[in-house]
Write a protein that holds these residues in place. Structure first.
Motif, PDB file in Angstrom:
ATOM      1  N   LEU A   1      37.741  15.052  38.930  1.00 15.91           N
ATOM      2  CA  LEU A   1      39.091  14.481  38.987  1.00 15.91           C
ATOM      3  C   LEU A   1      39.063  12.989  38.676  1.00 15.91           C
ATOM      4  O   LEU A   1      39.945  12.475  37.986  1.00 15.91           O
ATOM      5  CB  LEU A   1      39.730  14.740  40.349  1.00 15.91           C
ATOM      6  CG  LEU A   1      40.121  16.178  40.625  1.00 15.91           C
ATOM      7  CD1 LEU A   1      40.594  16.336  42.063  1.00 15.91           C
ATOM      8  CD2 LEU A   1      41.211  16.631  39.657  1.00 15.91           C
ATOM      9  N   TYR A   2      38.052  12.281  39.170  1.00 10.93           N
ATOM     10  CA  TYR A   2      37.930  10.864  38.861  1.00 10.93           C
ATOM     11  C   TYR A   2      37.689  10.653  37.366  1.00 10.93           C
ATOM     12  O   TYR A   2      38.268   9.733  36.772  1.00 10.93           O
ATOM     13  CB  TYR A   2      36.801  10.210  39.670  1.00 10.93           C
ATOM     14  CG  TYR A   2      36.654   8.756  39.327  1.00 10.93           C
ATOM     15  CD1 TYR A   2      37.561   7.824  39.809  1.00 10.93           C
ATOM     16  CD2 TYR A   2      35.646   8.320  38.484  1.00 10.93           C
ATOM     17  CE1 TYR A   2      37.458   6.487  39.464  1.00 10.93           C
ATOM     18  CE2 TYR A   2      35.526   6.996  38.129  1.00 10.93           C
ATOM     19  CZ  TYR A   2      36.442   6.077  38.625  1.00 10.93           C
ATOM     20  OH  TYR A   2      36.335   4.765  38.270  1.00 10.93           O
ATOM     21  N   LEU A   3      36.851  11.491  36.752  1.00 10.72           N
ATOM     22  CA  LEU A   3      36.623  11.370  35.310  1.00 10.72           C
ATOM     23  C   LEU A   3      37.911  11.582  34.515  1.00 10.72           C
ATOM     24  O   LEU A   3      38.171  10.862  33.539  1.00 10.72           O
ATOM     25  CB  LEU A   3      35.551  12.363  34.852  1.00 10.72           C
ATOM     26  CG  LEU A   3      34.119  11.979  35.144  1.00 10.72           C
ATOM     27  CD1 LEU A   3      33.183  13.120  34.761  1.00 10.72           C
ATOM     28  CD2 LEU A   3      33.733  10.720  34.407  1.00 10.72           C
ATOM     29  N   VAL A   4      38.698  12.547  34.919  1.00  4.87           N
ATOM     30  CA  VAL A   4      39.989  12.778  34.251  1.00  4.87           C
ATOM     31  C   VAL A   4      40.887  11.566  34.441  1.00  4.87           C
ATOM     32  O   VAL A   4      41.504  11.073  33.491  1.00  4.87           O
ATOM     33  CB  VAL A   4      40.658  14.065  34.778  1.00  4.87           C
ATOM     34  CG1 VAL A   4      42.098  14.167  34.304  1.00  4.87           C
ATOM     35  CG2 VAL A   4      39.864  15.291  34.350  1.00  4.87           C
ATOM     36  N   TYR A   5      40.971  11.048  35.667  1.00  2.00           N
ATOM     37  CA  TYR A   5      41.788   9.867  35.951  1.00  2.00           C
ATOM     38  C   TYR A   5      41.319   8.686  35.112  1.00  2.00           C
ATOM     39  O   TYR A   5      42.112   7.995  34.476  1.00  2.00           O
ATOM     40  CB  TYR A   5      41.718   9.536  37.446  1.00  2.00           C
ATOM     41  CG  TYR A   5      42.314   8.196  37.789  1.00  2.00           C
ATOM     42  CD1 TYR A   5      43.682   8.037  37.863  1.00  2.00           C
ATOM     43  CD2 TYR A   5      41.497   7.093  38.029  1.00  2.00           C
ATOM     44  CE1 TYR A   5      44.237   6.796  38.164  1.00  2.00           C
ATOM     45  CE2 TYR A   5      42.027   5.861  38.336  1.00  2.00           C
ATOM     46  CZ  TYR A   5      43.402   5.712  38.404  1.00  2.00           C
ATOM     47  OH  TYR A   5      43.937   4.494  38.698  1.00  2.00           O
ATOM     48  N   TRP A   6      39.999   8.447  35.088  1.00  2.92           N
ATOM     49  CA  TRP A   6      39.439   7.330  34.344  1.00  2.92           C
ATOM     50  C   TRP A   6      39.714   7.476  32.851  1.00  2.92           C
ATOM     51  O   TRP A   6      40.067   6.509  32.174  1.00  2.92           O
ATOM     52  CB  TRP A   6      37.936   7.243  34.610  1.00  2.92           C
ATOM     53  CG  TRP A   6      37.262   6.161  33.829  1.00  2.92           C
ATOM     54  CD1 TRP A   6      37.233   4.836  34.102  1.00  2.92           C
ATOM     55  CD2 TRP A   6      36.541   6.335  32.607  1.00  2.92           C
ATOM     56  NE1 TRP A   6      36.533   4.163  33.155  1.00  2.92           N
ATOM     57  CE2 TRP A   6      36.096   5.062  32.208  1.00  2.92           C
ATOM     58  CE3 TRP A   6      36.226   7.436  31.818  1.00  2.92           C
ATOM     59  CZ2 TRP A   6      35.354   4.869  31.062  1.00  2.92           C
ATOM     60  CZ3 TRP A   6      35.481   7.238  30.683  1.00  2.92           C
ATOM     61  CH2 TRP A   6      35.052   5.968  30.308  1.00  2.92           C
ATOM     62  N   SER A   7      39.565   8.692  32.322  1.00  7.17           N
ATOM     63  CA  SER A   7      39.778   8.881  30.888  1.00  7.17           C
ATOM     64  C   SER A   7      41.247   8.687  30.512  1.00  7.17           C
ATOM     65  O   SER A   7      41.553   8.188  29.438  1.00  7.17           O
ATOM     66  CB  SER A   7      39.276  10.245  30.437  1.00  7.17           C
ATOM     67  OG  SER A   7      40.021  11.277  31.034  1.00  7.17           O
ATOM     68  N   VAL A   8      42.154   9.036  31.400  1.00  5.04           N
ATOM     69  CA  VAL A   8      43.582   8.824  31.128  1.00  5.04           C
ATOM     70  C   VAL A   8      43.898   7.332  31.219  1.00  5.04           C
ATOM     71  O   VAL A   8      44.629   6.786  30.382  1.00  5.04           O
ATOM     72  CB  VAL A   8      44.456   9.633  32.115  1.00  5.04           C
ATOM     73  CG1 VAL A   8      45.905   9.208  32.057  1.00  5.04           C
ATOM     74  CG2 VAL A   8      44.316  11.113  31.821  1.00  5.04           C
ATOM     75  N   ARG A   9      43.351   6.629  32.215  1.00  7.05           N
ATOM     76  CA  ARG A   9      43.630   5.211  32.402  1.00  7.05           C
ATOM     77  C   ARG A   9      43.068   4.359  31.256  1.00  7.05           C
ATOM     78  O   ARG A   9      43.642   3.338  30.908  1.00  7.05           O
ATOM     79  CB  ARG A   9      43.039   4.710  33.726  1.00  7.05           C
ATOM     80  CG  ARG A   9      43.688   5.299  34.941  1.00  7.05           C
ATOM     81  CD  ARG A   9      45.059   4.769  35.202  1.00  7.05           C
ATOM     82  NE  ARG A   9      44.972   3.355  35.510  1.00  7.05           N
ATOM     83  CZ  ARG A   9      46.007   2.548  35.453  1.00  7.05           C
ATOM     84  NH1 ARG A   9      47.180   2.999  35.153  1.00  7.05           N
ATOM     85  NH2 ARG A   9      45.867   1.271  35.714  1.00  7.05           N
ATOM     86  N   THR A  10      41.927   4.753  30.705  1.00  5.49           N
ATOM     87  CA  THR A  10      41.309   3.953  29.646  1.00  5.49           C
ATOM     88  C   THR A  10      41.666   4.457  28.254  1.00  5.49           C
ATOM     89  O   THR A  10      41.197   3.914  27.267  1.00  5.49           O
ATOM     90  CB  THR A  10      39.779   3.945  29.798  1.00  5.49           C
ATOM     91  OG1 THR A  10      39.288   5.271  29.724  1.00  5.49           O
ATOM     92  CG2 THR A  10      39.383   3.296  31.113  1.00  5.49           C
TER      93      THR A  10
END
Length: 131
Positions: A118-127
């Protein structure tokens, strides 16, 4: 027809897998087990005995892959690494046990994997350049 119904055969398979997972858990704690077999037995038993699956069962097809492929293959690998006399003893102890262990460590590991994904998905959306 005297054969078992499909649901009875599935129940028998589930019972066999639970006994095998319990035997793997016992093997992971037995000092006579080789270290490589112990590491694999810990991982397989923790996952198989965890109350949470890596892929939830309500997801069609993918949810059953762990129950039909990952756990049996892991148990097969553990079985291949443990000598026959020791496995027979551990399997008999697991069969005789009245209740099965539950793996909190496996549950925590799976929750951490989900949190990381979930953090990877969040990070990829934010960046993302489209954000």
């Amino acid at each position: 027809m005297t054969g078992k119904s499909l649901s009875e055969r599935i129940g028998d398979l589930g019972h066999r897998l639970a006994v095998e997972a319990h035997a793997a858990w016992l093997a992971a704690r037995d000092p006579r087990t080789l270290w490589l077999a112990r590491l694999l037995a810990v991982a397989v038993a923790a996952y198989a005995l965890s109350p949470i699956d890596l892929i939830p069962d309500f997801i069609p097809v993918l949810g059953w892959i762990d129950d039909l492929l990952i756990v049996p293959l892991g148990l097969w690998a553990v079985r291949r690494l443990i000598p026959d006399p020791l496995w027979t003893e551990l399997h008999a102890a697991a069969e005789a046990a009245s209740d099965r262990p539950s793996s909190r460590a496996g549950m925590i590991a799976i929750l951490l994997i989900w949190a990381g994904l979930l953090y990877l998905v969040y990070w990829s959306v934010r960046t993302s350049p489209w954000h």
